[in-house]
Write a protein that holds these residues in place. Structure first.
Motif, short mmCIF file in Angstrom:
data_model
loop_
_atom_site.label_atom_id
_atom_site.label_comp_id
_atom_site.label_asym_id
_atom_site.label_seq_id
_atom_site.Cartn_x
_atom_site.Cartn_y
_atom_site.Cartn_z
N ILE A 1 0.84 -1.20 0.00
CA ILE A 1 0.00 0.00 0.00
C ILE A 1 0.87 1.25 0.00
CG2 ILE A 1 -1.64 1.34 1.39
CD1 ILE A 1 -2.81 -1.37 2.31
N GLU A 2 1.93 1.25 0.81
CA GLU A 2 2.83 2.40 0.85
C GLU A 2 3.53 2.60 -0.49
OE1 GLU A 2 4.71 3.87 4.68
OE2 GLU A 2 5.11 1.71 4.75
N ARG A 3 3.91 1.51 -1.12
CA ARG A 3 4.60 1.60 -2.42
C ARG A 3 3.69 2.26 -3.45
NH1 ARG A 3 5.79 -3.19 -2.46
NH2 ARG A 3 7.92 -3.08 -1.68
N ALA A 4 2.42 1.85 -3.48
CA ALA A 4 1.47 2.43 -4.43
C ALA A 4 1.19 3.90 -4.10
CB ALA A 4 0.17 1.63 -4.41
N ASN A 5 1.04 4.22 -2.83
CA ASN A 5 0.74 5.59 -2.45
C ASN A 5 1.93 6.53 -2.68
OD1 ASN A 5 -1.95 5.42 -1.75
ND2 ASN A 5 -1.52 4.82 0.38
N ALA A 6 3.14 6.01 -2.57
CA ALA A 6 4.33 6.84 -2.82
C ALA A 6 4.35 7.30 -4.27
CB ALA A 6 5.60 6.07 -2.49
N VAL A 7 3.95 6.42 -5.17
CA VAL A 7 3.91 6.77 -6.59
C VAL A 7 2.84 7.81 -6.87
CG1 VAL A 7 3.43 5.88 -8.90
CG2 VAL A 7 4.83 4.54 -7.32
N THR A 8 1.68 7.64 -6.25
CA THR A 8 0.53 8.51 -6.53
C THR A 8 0.53 9.79 -5.71
OG1 THR A 8 -0.77 6.51 -6.99
CG2 THR A 8 -1.99 8.58 -6.68
N HIS A 9 0.92 9.69 -4.43
CA HIS A 9 0.74 10.80 -3.51
C HIS A 9 2.04 11.35 -2.92
CE1 HIS A 9 -3.56 10.02 -3.66
NE2 HIS A 9 -3.33 8.75 -3.38
N GLY A 10 3.16 10.68 -3.15
CA GLY A 10 4.42 11.19 -2.63
C GLY A 10 4.75 10.63 -1.26
N TYR A 11 5.41 11.45 -0.44
CA TYR A 11 5.96 10.97 0.82
C TYR A 11 5.53 11.88 1.98
CZ TYR A 11 8.87 8.63 -2.63
OH TYR A 11 9.30 7.90 -3.70
N GLY A 12 5.81 11.41 3.20
CA GLY A 12 5.53 12.23 4.36
C GLY A 12 4.48 11.60 5.27
N SER A 13 4.25 12.23 6.40
CA SER A 13 3.38 11.67 7.43
C SER A 13 1.92 11.61 6.98
CB SER A 13 3.51 12.47 8.73
OG SER A 13 3.20 13.83 8.53
N LYS A 14 1.48 12.56 6.15
CA LYS A 14 0.09 12.53 5.68
C LYS A 14 -0.17 11.33 4.78
CE LYS A 14 -0.62 17.54 5.94
NZ LYS A 14 -0.87 18.78 5.15
N VAL A 15 0.78 11.05 3.91
CA VAL A 15 0.65 9.88 3.02
C VAL A 15 0.76 8.60 3.84
CG1 VAL A 15 1.55 8.69 0.99
CG2 VAL A 15 1.59 11.19 1.10
N PHE A 16 1.63 8.61 4.83
CA PHE A 16 1.79 7.45 5.71
C PHE A 16 0.48 7.16 6.45
CE2 PHE A 16 3.03 5.91 10.02
CZ PHE A 16 3.49 4.66 9.66
#
Length: 223
Positions: free
Chosen positions: A45-60
């Motif tokens: 899930i984190e791998r997919a969200n990093a591509v779409t939404h980037g990084y940081g505590s909000k994405v986490f």
């Protein structure tokens, strides 16, 4: 020119996320999946969200919520609030410099031009930069959404530097070392035991353009 990564190179970062993940996985207490399997779900899930939404505590936090929804199907509002409470540790975390960073940068700044390159959500990264007490050492600090080959080519052009004379210093093979080398830079790899699993990658031990060091102060013996 020496260019420094920030998170997990100048200060601790991912260890805080790992503590939250540990608490999250314990709290999930899934009836059929063990910890390794649960972590694999979250990593995907984190791998997919990093591509779409980037990084940081909000994405986490988004990833934790999606993981809960995937595993619990219909999580309650109380369960969602529990995740928010777990993630509060990220908001409250203070910048904690890695050992020897402040003194080493003080010496290196007298010998070389220093730049800082960090990726992530701009407001969150800027908060850490403002709190670290190190910015006076750097000619410039750049916050970018991703560190890839194009980023390093752009940075060399931005500062009119020959890539062959530039060094990227960091803990992440995926973001700091491999793309910098692909852009023609040299690199210094300083491993951190708490590096995010999605930043792991294989380095060629025969690559003479990568200097492997054990700790940040070791830079003083080479630069």
């Amino acid at each position: 020119m020496l260019v420094f990564d920030a998170d997990d190179t100048l200060w601790e970062n991912n260890v805080v996320f790992e503590r939250v993940i540990d608490d999250f996985l314990k709290w999930l207490d899934h009836p059929t999946l063990d910890r390794t399997q649960l972590r694999a779900v979250l990593d995907d899930i984190e791998r997919a969200n990093a591509v779409t939404h980037g990084y940081g505590s909000k994405v986490f936090l988004r990833s934790l919520r999606e993981c809960l929804e995937r595993l619990r199907q219909r999580p309650t509002e109380a369960e969602r609030r529990e995740i928010d409470d777990l993630a509060m540790a990220l908001v409250a975390h203070q910048v904690e410099l890695m050992p020897g960073v402040a003194d080493a940068l003080d010496e290196l700044a007298g010998r070389h031009e220093l730049l800082l390159l960090t990726k992530g959500e701009r407001e969150e990264q800027q908060r850490k930069l403002d709190a670290c007490g190190l910015l006076h050492h750097f000619t410039a600090a750049h916050i970018v959404p991703e560190k890839n080959v194009e980023t390093y080519r752009w940075l060399a052009g931005q500062h009119a530097v020959d890539p062959g004379s530039a060094w990227m210093i960091g803990n992440s093979p995926r973001s700091d070392i491999l793309p910098a080398r692909a852009a023609g830079w040299n690199a210094v790899f300083i491993p951190n035991a708490n590096t995010w699993v999605l930043e792991h990658d294989e380095l060629d031990p025969a690559d003479a353009g990568v200097l492997h060091l054990n700790a940040f102060p070791d830079l003083l013996r080479h630069f």
